[in-house]
Scaffold this active site. Structure first.
Site, PDB file in Angstrom:
ATOM      1  N   LYS A  25       0.803  -1.217   0.000  1.00 30.28           N
ATOM      2  CA  LYS A  25       0.000   0.000   0.000  1.00 30.28           C
ATOM      3  C   LYS A  25       0.837   1.269   0.000  1.00 30.28           C
ATOM      4  O   LYS A  25       0.384   2.315  -0.474  1.00 30.28           O
ATOM      5  CB  LYS A  25      -0.947   0.009   1.207  1.00 30.28           C
ATOM      6  CG  LYS A  25      -2.052  -1.040   1.130  1.00 30.28           C
ATOM      7  CD  LYS A  25      -2.988  -0.938   2.309  1.00 30.28           C
ATOM      8  CE  LYS A  25      -4.097  -1.983   2.213  1.00 30.28           C
ATOM      9  NZ  LYS A  25      -5.070  -1.850   3.315  1.00 30.28           N
TER      10      LYS A  25
ATOM     11  N   GLY B  86       1.893   0.503   9.322  1.00 27.18           N
ATOM     12  CA  GLY B  86       2.159   0.426   7.891  1.00 27.18           C
ATOM     13  C   GLY B  86       1.055   1.089   7.093  1.00 27.18           C
ATOM     14  O   GLY B  86       0.386   2.021   7.573  1.00 27.18           O
ATOM     15  N   GLY B  87       0.810   0.604   5.884  1.00 26.82           N
ATOM     16  CA  GLY B  87      -0.196   1.220   5.025  1.00 26.82           C
ATOM     17  C   GLY B  87      -1.590   1.173   5.610  1.00 26.82           C
ATOM     18  O   GLY B  87      -2.307   2.177   5.636  1.00 26.82           O
TER      19      GLY B  87
END
Length: 282
Positions: A72, A134-135
């Site tokens: 992502k 994270g994403g």
């Protein structure tokens, strides 16, 4: 009749329900839509193959693709334009191909926020512990801030990544509202709820991001994972007496947003939920 080619790029995504959700919604709207899985783990591909995969899909006439773990953030380098929201959080879960260009969007923020609002109504948000930055974690963090979370405590094995997200959140929402935690047990003792924004618990990623001993009945606990619906974390939280919420709603609401980017047509989240429940019951 309008026709669309779409799909999903990620790793270990063989059990994704996205093809069913998108294809059933298209069928209900009287359009043709094919949704393919591009599982980089199964196909022996990696991050270095993202650009040529996107180029191949463009050449084949795809309307766009969803992007999931772990790409992502990495996919951004291969796009021409980002929506304001995707640029703000630094993560993309939907890529649309139009006029020879690649446009990046993020429907995860809306998906997570709507799932939390409808699945855990009136859940207190004074202090929330989030596992992962994270994403997906960037999206859930922005959603929580937008919903009024007073303090968000981030934990991630990659501390630098957590610090980067923390700085971004504080710059937008106010200094001190996000911090990087050092002591998970202590942070949870002061928290109202826990969000798992890591892949832990998903098929191929066994385990839980939160030790069972940290769970107690006053907490609400939600997971972005939806295959399986009952992750180890949610099973242990339920056994501890916590209010729990699985990731199915986030998947449904983000899919509705992605469907509109792909087709230009609004999806019906209630109908998509019925489709999700129908396939899950098999």
């Amino acid at each position: 009749m309008a026709s669309f080619l779409t799909g999903l790029i990620g790793r270990d995504i063989g059990r994704s329900l996205s093809p069913w959700l998108h294809e059933q919604e298209a069928k209900a709207q009287g359009v043709n839509l094919i949704y393919r899985l591009f599982d980089f783990a199964a196909d022996g591909l990696g991050e270095a193959d993202l650009d040529r995969m996107l180029a191949a899909l463009q050449l084949c006439g795809f309307a766009g693709v969803n992007v999931t773990h772990p790409y992502k953030q990495a996919v951004i380098a291969h796009l021409d334009e980002l929506s304001e929201q995707a640029a703000q959080i630094g993560a993309v879960n939907t890529v649309a191909f139009r006029n020879g260009r690649r446009y990046g969007y993020n429907s995860d923020i809306f998906g997570f926020a709507e799932n939390l609002r409808t699945g855990l109504p009136n859940a207190p948000l004074d202090q929330v512990v989030q596992m992962g930055s994270g994403g997906a974690g960037a999206a859930t963090a922005h959603a929580l801030m937008g919903m009024g979370t007073g303090k968000l405590v981030l934990f991630d094995p990659n501390r630098d990544r957590a610090l980067t997200l923390c700085a971004s959140l504080n710059a937008i929402y106010g200094n001190g509202r996000a911090i990087v935690g050092d002591d998970l047990a202590q942070a949870i003792r002061s928290a109202d709820g826990i969000v798992n924004a890591t892949p832990l618990g998903m098929v191929g990623y066994p385990g839980s991001a939160v030790p069972q001993a940290c769970l107690d009945p006053r907490l609400w606990v939600t997971d972005i994972v939806y295959f399986p619906l009952e992750t180890q974390l949610l099973a242990e939280a339920r056994a501890a007496g916590c209010r729990v919420l699985d990731g199915s709603g986030m998947t449904i609401f983000q899919a509705a947003g992605a469907f509109e980017h792909f087709t230009g047509r609004k999806a019906d989240p209630a109908r998509m939920r019925a489709s999700f429940q129908a396939i899950s019951a098999r």
